[in-house]
Design a protein around this motif. Sequence first.
Motif, PDB file in Angstrom:
ATOM      1  N   MET A   1      -1.473   5.584  23.709  1.00 28.66           N
ATOM      2  CA  MET A   1      -1.996   6.180  22.525  1.00 28.66           C
ATOM      3  C   MET A   1      -2.678   7.487  22.870  1.00 28.66           C
ATOM      4  SD  MET A   1      -3.432   3.204  20.269  1.00 28.66           S
ATOM      5  CE  MET A   1      -4.698   3.479  19.501  1.00 28.66           C
ATOM      6  N   SER A   2      -2.203   8.489  22.252  1.00 31.71           N
ATOM      7  CA  SER A   2      -2.820   9.786  22.486  1.00 31.71           C
ATOM      8  C   SER A   2      -3.118  10.433  21.159  1.00 31.71           C
ATOM      9  CB  SER A   2      -1.917  10.664  23.334  1.00 31.71           C
ATOM     10  OG  SER A   2      -0.753  10.991  22.631  1.00 31.71           O
ATOM     11  N   THR A   3      -4.217  11.148  21.170  1.00 33.32           N
ATOM     12  CA  THR A   3      -4.569  11.869  19.962  1.00 33.32           C
ATOM     13  C   THR A   3      -4.098  13.298  20.098  1.00 33.32           C
ATOM     14  OG1 THR A   3      -6.707  12.507  20.804  1.00 33.32           O
ATOM     15  CG2 THR A   3      -6.600  10.425  19.584  1.00 33.32           C
ATOM     16  N   SER A   4      -3.995  13.962  19.027  1.00 34.49           N
ATOM     17  CA  SER A   4      -3.474  15.320  19.068  1.00 34.49           C
ATOM     18  C   SER A   4      -4.449  16.305  19.707  1.00 34.49           C
ATOM     19  CB  SER A   4      -3.116  15.784  17.653  1.00 34.49           C
ATOM     20  OG  SER A   4      -4.289  15.754  16.860  1.00 34.49           O
ATOM     21  N   THR A   5      -5.745  16.017  19.704  1.00 37.45           N
ATOM     22  CA  THR A   5      -6.723  16.965  20.253  1.00 37.45           C
ATOM     23  C   THR A   5      -7.192  16.611  21.649  1.00 37.45           C
ATOM     24  OG1 THR A   5      -8.528  15.735  19.265  1.00 37.45           O
ATOM     25  CG2 THR A   5      -7.605  17.564  17.978  1.00 37.45           C
ATOM     26  N   GLY A   6      -7.092  15.375  22.106  1.00 37.07           N
ATOM     27  CA  GLY A   6      -7.678  14.988  23.374  1.00 37.07           C
ATOM     28  C   GLY A   6      -6.685  14.474  24.384  1.00 37.07           C
ATOM     29  N   SER A   7      -5.464  14.833  24.305  1.00 37.56           N
ATOM     30  CA  SER A   7      -4.460  14.335  25.231  1.00 37.56           C
ATOM     31  C   SER A   7      -4.544  15.074  26.560  1.00 37.56           C
ATOM     32  CB  SER A   7      -3.074  14.516  24.610  1.00 37.56           C
ATOM     33  OG  SER A   7      -2.100  14.108  25.509  1.00 37.56           O
ATOM     34  N   VAL A   8      -4.757  14.322  27.656  1.00 38.76           N
ATOM     35  CA  VAL A   8      -4.828  14.893  28.993  1.00 38.76           C
ATOM     36  C   VAL A   8      -3.825  14.159  29.853  1.00 38.76           C
ATOM     37  CG1 VAL A   8      -6.335  15.294  30.974  1.00 38.76           C
ATOM     38  CG2 VAL A   8      -7.270  15.400  28.687  1.00 38.76           C
ATOM     39  N   SER A   9      -3.042  14.911  30.596  1.00 37.04           N
ATOM     40  CA  SER A   9      -2.021  14.282  31.428  1.00 37.04           C
ATOM     41  C   SER A   9      -2.653  13.643  32.656  1.00 37.04           C
ATOM     42  CB  SER A   9      -0.995  15.325  31.860  1.00 37.04           C
ATOM     43  OG  SER A   9      -1.593  16.238  32.755  1.00 37.04           O
ATOM     44  N   ALA A  10      -1.920  12.764  33.280  1.00 38.62           N
ATOM     45  CA  ALA A  10      -2.389  12.097  34.489  1.00 38.62           C
ATOM     46  C   ALA A  10      -2.606  13.119  35.605  1.00 38.62           C
ATOM     47  CB  ALA A  10      -1.400  11.021  34.923  1.00 38.62           C
ATOM     48  N   ALA A  11      -1.744  14.105  35.691  1.00 36.20           N
ATOM     49  CA  ALA A  11      -1.883  15.137  36.716  1.00 36.20           C
ATOM     50  C   ALA A  11      -3.172  15.930  36.512  1.00 36.20           C
ATOM     51  CB  ALA A  11      -0.683  16.073  36.690  1.00 36.20           C
ATOM     52  N   GLU A  12      -3.475  16.232  35.246  1.00 34.39           N
ATOM     53  CA  GLU A  12      -4.710  16.954  34.946  1.00 34.39           C
ATOM     54  C   GLU A  12      -5.932  16.115  35.295  1.00 34.39           C
ATOM     55  OE1 GLU A  12      -7.385  19.923  33.639  1.00 34.39           O
ATOM     56  OE2 GLU A  12      -5.321  19.996  34.325  1.00 34.39           O
ATOM     57  N   LEU A  13      -5.877  14.811  35.025  1.00 37.15           N
ATOM     58  CA  LEU A  13      -6.982  13.916  35.366  1.00 37.15           C
ATOM     59  C   LEU A  13      -7.196  13.889  36.884  1.00 37.15           C
ATOM     60  CD1 LEU A  13      -6.538  10.906  32.941  1.00 37.15           C
ATOM     61  CD2 LEU A  13      -8.403  12.561  32.984  1.00 37.15           C
ATOM     62  N   ARG A  14      -6.084  13.783  37.626  1.00 33.87           N
ATOM     63  CA  ARG A  14      -6.188  13.776  39.091  1.00 33.87           C
ATOM     64  C   ARG A  14      -6.775  15.095  39.595  1.00 33.87           C
ATOM     65  NH1 ARG A  14      -1.285  11.010  38.510  1.00 33.87           N
ATOM     66  NH2 ARG A  14      -0.062  12.901  38.840  1.00 33.87           N
ATOM     67  N   ARG A  15      -6.367  16.216  39.014  1.00 34.01           N
ATOM     68  CA  ARG A  15      -6.886  17.523  39.408  1.00 34.01           C
ATOM     69  C   ARG A  15      -8.394  17.592  39.151  1.00 34.01           C
ATOM     70  NH1 ARG A  15      -8.819  21.873  37.670  1.00 34.01           N
ATOM     71  NH2 ARG A  15      -8.632  21.387  35.479  1.00 34.01           N
ATOM     72  N   ARG A  16      -8.848  17.109  38.008  1.00 31.26           N
ATOM     73  CA  ARG A  16     -10.276  17.128  37.677  1.00 31.26           C
ATOM     74  C   ARG A  16     -11.078  16.218  38.591  1.00 31.26           C
ATOM     75  NH1 ARG A  16     -10.453  17.073  31.036  1.00 31.26           N
ATOM     76  NH2 ARG A  16      -9.383  19.063  30.740  1.00 31.26           N
ATOM     77  N   VAL A  17     -10.521  15.053  38.917  1.00 31.38           N
ATOM     78  CA  VAL A  17     -11.194  14.119  39.826  1.00 31.38           C
ATOM     79  C   VAL A  17     -11.333  14.759  41.207  1.00 31.38           C
ATOM     80  CG1 VAL A  17     -10.942  11.919  41.058  1.00 31.38           C
ATOM     81  CG2 VAL A  17     -10.579  12.026  38.588  1.00 31.38           C
ATOM     82  N   ARG A  18     -10.270  15.415  41.702  1.00 36.54           N
ATOM     83  CA  ARG A  18     -10.333  16.102  42.996  1.00 36.54           C
ATOM     84  C   ARG A  18     -11.373  17.222  42.965  1.00 36.54           C
ATOM     85  NH1 ARG A  18      -4.735  15.585  42.893  1.00 36.54           N
ATOM     86  NH2 ARG A  18      -4.504  17.737  42.179  1.00 36.54           N
ATOM     87  N   ALA A  19     -11.433  17.941  41.876  1.00 34.81           N
ATOM     88  CA  ALA A  19     -12.412  19.024  41.755  1.00 34.81           C
ATOM     89  C   ALA A  19     -13.831  18.478  41.809  1.00 34.81           C
ATOM     90  CB  ALA A  19     -12.179  19.801  40.459  1.00 34.81           C
ATOM     91  N   VAL A  20     -14.071  17.368  41.125  1.00 32.95           N
ATOM     92  CA  VAL A  20     -15.399  16.750  41.142  1.00 32.95           C
ATOM     93  C   VAL A  20     -15.713  16.242  42.545  1.00 32.95           C
ATOM     94  CG1 VAL A  20     -16.742  14.772  40.311  1.00 32.95           C
ATOM     95  CG2 VAL A  20     -15.449  16.171  38.695  1.00 32.95           C
ATOM     96  N   GLU A  21     -14.739  15.613  43.201  1.00 36.85           N
ATOM     97  CA  GLU A  21     -14.956  15.114  44.563  1.00 36.85           C
ATOM     98  C   GLU A  21     -15.219  16.258  45.537  1.00 36.85           C
ATOM     99  OE1 GLU A  21     -11.396  12.851  45.177  1.00 36.85           O
ATOM    100  OE2 GLU A  21     -12.252  11.045  44.271  1.00 36.85           O
ATOM    101  N   GLU A  22     -14.506  17.379  45.382  1.00 38.86           N
ATOM    102  CA  GLU A  22     -14.732  18.544  46.240  1.00 38.86           C
ATOM    103  C   GLU A  22     -16.137  19.109  46.016  1.00 38.86           C
ATOM    104  OE1 GLU A  22     -11.591  21.279  45.390  1.00 38.86           O
ATOM    105  OE2 GLU A  22     -10.058  20.008  46.314  1.00 38.86           O
ATOM    106  N   THR A  23     -16.560  19.152  44.778  1.00 34.53           N
ATOM    107  CA  THR A  23     -17.905  19.629  44.464  1.00 34.53           C
ATOM    108  C   THR A  23     -18.957  18.719  45.079  1.00 34.53           C
ATOM    109  OG1 THR A  23     -17.135  20.643  42.416  1.00 34.53           O
ATOM    110  CG2 THR A  23     -19.499  20.236  42.599  1.00 34.53           C
ATOM    111  N   GLN A  24     -18.730  17.420  44.986  1.00 30.16           N
ATOM    112  CA  GLN A  24     -19.680  16.468  45.573  1.00 30.16           C
ATOM    113  C   GLN A  24     -19.717  16.606  47.092  1.00 30.16           C
ATOM    114  OE1 GLN A  24     -18.200  12.785  43.948  1.00 30.16           O
ATOM    115  NE2 GLN A  24     -19.637  12.834  42.222  1.00 30.16           N
ATOM    116  N   ALA A  25     -18.552  16.769  47.720  1.00 34.76           N
ATOM    117  CA  ALA A  25     -18.505  16.928  49.172  1.00 34.76           C
ATOM    118  C   ALA A  25     -19.209  18.214  49.592  1.00 34.76           C
ATOM    119  CB  ALA A  25     -17.055  16.935  49.655  1.00 34.76           C
TER     120      ALA A  25
END
Length: 144
Positions: A1-25
């Motif tokens: 289920m995806s909404t028209s305004t908040g749809s984020v791909s799995a690749a984008e989620l992984r990219r954001r998670v890596r960015a947060v992990e890099e910032t934390q490191a």
Amino acid sequence: MSTSTGSVSAAELRRRVRAVEETQARTRELAAANALATREAAVTASKAKDDAEVAAREAAAAVLRLFNNDAELVAQLLGVTAEELEREAKPVTAARAKEVIEGLRARAERPRPVRRARKASASPAPPSAAAPNSATEGGLADAV
């Protein structure tokens, strides 16, 4: 289920998670470097404080010896209590106090460095304004 305004791909989620992990490191690295630098600064400051305390004790012992151990007079000159002065000087050996005094005497015997006054303008001073060439031309001989 995806909404028209908040749809984020799995690749984008992984990219954001890596960015947060890099910032934390990076934050952890900076925190560790800051802790190390602060600790080194504290050790350096502590060493400087210890060195200054030793120098103060040695100076107190030397000045007491130079004033024939007249703690009252020296204390009055320095603006401290005689008890404090004697307490500071007590741990210093007589031999070390003599070394400090010898160092002071050696410094006192050295000629003072000649400091030349800066000229106010780029043009040289006229000859009539020059300093006397000898003691008899306005030097110490006239003052006696």
